[in-house]
Write a protein that holds these residues in place. Structure first.
Motif: not given
Lengths: 523, 318
Positions: B82-107
């Motif tokens: 889990x993220x130590x700061x927000x206590x949310x699972x890292x996988x959750x934090x990463x997934x939306x951001x990762x999708x955004x990054x990949x979207x922009x990169x592919x675009x």
């Protein structure tokens, strides 16, 4: 639309009005004031805000709030026992009234009985007790913990009354409850669920992506009269100042905080944009440690206080968005501000006079500075150094790295740059940075009379006497203290001309003391 | 193709070792930064007691090497914590951001790669013509400006002045695909302008290099049209360096765009990493850092494999 407005205004029961002195009464008064300008609050519209701060690490746990984004969210979704009204006084909010014993030792808060959470439950004394306890005790990691250390005991008396017993009398005690940490949450078996989204505020959370955005929707059953006018509010984190200003220019957001003062004149070209300034409590300081040579001599301190060109710093460093300081930390917008004090200004002759009084013919000191202290601190230091030359002083400016400035320079070097965000009362401000026992007494100043007055004023309930006490304390700071306070900064924001503000806003902190979501409206 | 398989396996093994080294380096790096998560979050209001409570709560009072080994053991099993700061699972934090990054990169990649290669071929075809010169000047001009400056210029002209595109690239679940393409057009265009020059210049240089070979002269003497000479005879032999440059630029599009994200307030991985480093949120820094390192390694392995495949001389061991 109009019909909707009137029903919403009338809805929260007669009790709210009869409670009179309470928040309802104040809002009504405001309505009367602004009616003259035909700018009565209007319901509706969506407010989109571009905010500088906000981080992926943000959470709804009130103990961890660390930036404006969460402060604003906190005030919109939750509420506090007490709020600071536009005139700087404390007013009951979730509390209906409060009173103290004559020595200000025991405080009794009576809760409103019409305030409800967004799930319909009424606010009870147990909720308040658990919410405050969340910030106390050895387990707590809350930033407000030190301020709550004065509480000896909290207890609920029935469902409607909370009693606080303090270690020492404190006449300003209610002011503490305006703090964004101390929002009231639901009690569950003697504790609160810090991540719960159920609050008593005017808005509920529709979507929250930490460090990116939060979307809020107005509660239809909000209990406070004449507040929460926007239908929807969207807070966006836009960290880059140019991006923030562009978004406002193109109408993608309606309000931004902290526009870049260097390019703010470009915003003024757009006729749909207005600049909003508040004379806040934020001030910039140059603390001299009075225990270190040569600052132990009050004449040296006074000489330096007259060798700085405050006006030039306000004009050149703050670009005119500020006012000159008078070497004490009380802002003109705060209660008990002493307006009678003579203004310290740039006067090389006086500076030389004090210098010769101290027996020195010339002065060689180093001023440690970095832009981490405040934006423009290095420029201000260089200006100071140039002005001091005119008074025959050699002020060396030593630029320090921004990283680690607060641990390596502040409180360590005898003369450096710093800043203070405001406190709502003189007592809180003096206790934080000027009391002999304060951890952050960055001048090591221990004036006996000052500390005696500080203790006296705290438990004094008589307003006249308090004004005298705090007036004298400001004078002591100015003539004897170690803090050189060249300027108070203004809070600057920019918004679409559609966004309407009440005639008087609370100036303590930026954007109506961060309560703009509940107090402002759309034309 | 056993040699190729051997190469792939050895590269993957090396990649795993590199990832391990990267994670250790990142851990040391975060430890070396002044202040820890407790201090960063509590800031000026920290007192010794609150700091101690905060650290005990997060396990920050444990010795550094134990914390690293704990994390490593969990991560090896696929649990990034889990993220130590927000206590949310890292996988959750990463997934939306990762999708955004990949979207922009592919675009950006979908537009930039074909355009760059096409421009490179055309300028090789019409070498030293006015077209060649102007394409080169344009591409070099775009790459010589820092990316935030390119971004500001685009905002100034296409957004503030003309009002064609939004200045904030806001992407959320509610946005349709077309909407998302429209809203993130300016960041994508910035990236396209920044990466195109490198790929286009390499294509041009590689093709021109091959054009000097005797078999090209032979083809020309045979009477093969010039564009055919380039596409059929020159390009296949120039592919290896082109593939390498394309891979490098794709990696950049995924890991190096934090400045562009900031200018357009685009919620990608870069901003997440910056926030995580600022708050010393070690599990998030590790996860993002490892993803970035993994991207580089994978794309480079892929580039090597593709260059080998494109070159028969490398395919068959002598």
């Amino acid at each position: 639309m109009m019909l909707k407005t009137t029903t919403a205004l009338a809805a929260p029961t007669r009790r709210g009005f009869l409670a009179g002195a309470a928040a309802g009464g104040m809002a009504l008064g405001l309505g009367l004031n602004t009616r003259a300008r035909a700018a009565e609050p209007k319901k509706g519209g969506t407010l989109r805000v571009g905010y500088t701060q906000g981080s992926t690490s943000d959470s709804l746990d009130p103990a961890t709030y660390a930036n404006d984004f969460m402060f604003a969210t906190s005030y919109a979704v939750f509420s506090t026992l007490v709020e600071i009204a536009p005139d700087g006084t404390a007013q009951p909010d979730l509390a209906e009234s409060y009173e103290a014993t004559p020595d200000a030792h025991v405080w009794t808060f009576r809760l409103r009985d019409d305030a409800t959470f967004s799930d319909g439950k009424r606010v009870a004394a147990a909720d308040v007790v658990s919410s405050i306890r969340h910030h106390m005790g050895p387990e707590s990691k809350s930033g407000i913990k030190p301020l709550l250390a004065q509480i000896k005991d909290i207890r609920a008396d029935g469902d409607n009354v909370v009693i606080f017993e303090l270690e020492d009398g404190n006449a300003d005690f209610p002011f503490i409850f305006n703090d964004y940490h101390l929002t009231i949450r639901q009690d569950k078996d003697g504790a609160i669920d810090p991540e719960s989204r159920i609050g008593t505020g005017g808005y509920v959370i529709e979507a929250f992506e930490p460090g990116v955005r939060i979307e809020l929707k107005r509660r239809d059953d909000y209990w406070k009269a004449g507040r929460a006018h926007f239908d929807k509010v969207v807070l966006l984190k836009v960290g880059d100042p140019a991006a923030r200003m562009n978004a406002l220019m193109t109408g993608e957001v309606d309000l931004i905080d902290r526009p870049d003062l260097k390019t703010i004149h470009l915003l003024k070209r757009n006729r749909n944009v207005k600049i909003h300034t508040q004379n806040g409590t934020l001030h910039y300081t140059m603390p001299m440690q009075v225990t270190a040579a040569p600052f132990e001599d009050v004449n040296v301190r006074l000489a330096l206080k007259h060798a700085i060109d405050r006006e030039a710093i306000v004009q050149k460093v703050l670009k005119g968005f500020g006012t000159v300081g008078n070497d004490h930390p009380i802002a003109s917008s705060m209660p008990y501000y002493n307006a009678e004090l003579e203004q310290h200004s740039y006067d090389p002759d006086k500076a030389k006079h004090y210098l010769s009084k101290s027996g020195l013919s010339s002065l060689d000191v180093t001023l440690y500075t970095a832009d981490a202290a405040f934006n423009g601190a290095v420029d201000a230091s260089v200006l100071f150094s140039e002005a001091a030359k005119g008074a025959g002083m050699n002020l060396k400016v030593s630029r320090e790295p921004d990283d680690g400035y607060w641990s390596n320079v502040w409180l360590q070097k005898p003369f450096c740059c710093s800043y203070w965000g405001g406190r709502p009362t003189p007592d809180l401000m003096f206790s934080a940075g000027y009391a002999a026992t304060a951890d952050w007494n960055d001048t090591s100043w221990k004036n006996e009379r000052f500390n005696q007055l500080l203790a006296e004023g705290r438990s004094q309930l008589d307003q006249g006497l308090r004004a005298e006490i705090y007036g004298e304390m400001q004078q002591l700071c100015q003539t004897d203290g170690g803090a050189l306070i060249p300027a108070f900064g203004q809070y600057v924001s920019a918004m679409s001309t559609k966004v309407q503000t009440p005639e008087q806003v609370s100036e303590m902190w930026d954007l109506d003391s961060t309560r703009f979501i509940e107090r402002w409206w759309m034309a | 193709m056993p040699p190729l398989m051997k190469l792939i396996f050895s590269r993957l093994a090396l990649g795993a070792v590199t990832l391990l080294a990267v994670s250790a380096l990142m851990f040391v790096g975060i430890e070396l930064l002044p202040g820890d998560l407790a201090q960063q979050i509590l800031g000026q209001s920290a007192t010794p007691q609150t700091l101690a409570a905060f650290r005990a709560d997060l396990g920050l009072d444990q010795p550094a090497h134990l914390r690293y080994l704990d994390w490593l053991a969990a991560a090896a099993q696929g649990d990034f914590g889990n993220s130590m700061a927000s206590r949310r699972p890292v996988a959750d934090l990463l997934s939306t951001r990762l999708a955004n990054t990949m979207f922009l990169a592919c675009y950006a990649a979908v537009i930039a790669v074909p355009v760059a290669i096409l421009l490179g071929l055309l300028s090789a075809l019409w070498r030293n013509s006015l077209f060649d010169r102007s394409v080169n000047v344009g591409a070099l001009g775009a790459i010589s400006m820092p990316e935030f400056f390119v971004a500001y210029l685009l905002v100034l002209f296409l957004s503030t002045r003309l009002g064609w595109f939004p200045t904030l690239a806001r992407i959320d679940e509610a946005a349709s695909f077309g909407d998302a393409l429209y809203r993130s057009f300016l960041p994508a265009l910035t990236l396209i302008l920044v990466v195109i020059a490198h790929m286009m210049r390499m294509t041009r240089a590689a093709v021109i290099n091959v054009l000097a070979a005797p078999y090209i002269e032979m083809a020309q003497l045979k009477g093969v049209p010039r564009w055919r000479v380039i596409v059929k005879h020159a390009l296949p032999n120039a592919l290896a360096p082109i593939i390498n440059v394309v891979a490098l630029n794709l990696a950049y599009l995924i890991v190096g765009v934090v400045v562009v994200e900031v200018v357009f307030s685009y919620p990608g991985l870069g901003q997440l990493l910056v926030d995580a480093v600022a708050s010393r949120d070690f599990p998030v820094v590790q996860a993002v850092g490892l993803f970035f390192a993994g991207t580089y390694i994978t794309l480079n392995v892929l580039a090597d494999i593709l260059s080998i495949l494109s070159n028969p001389r490398l395919r068959h061991a002598r």
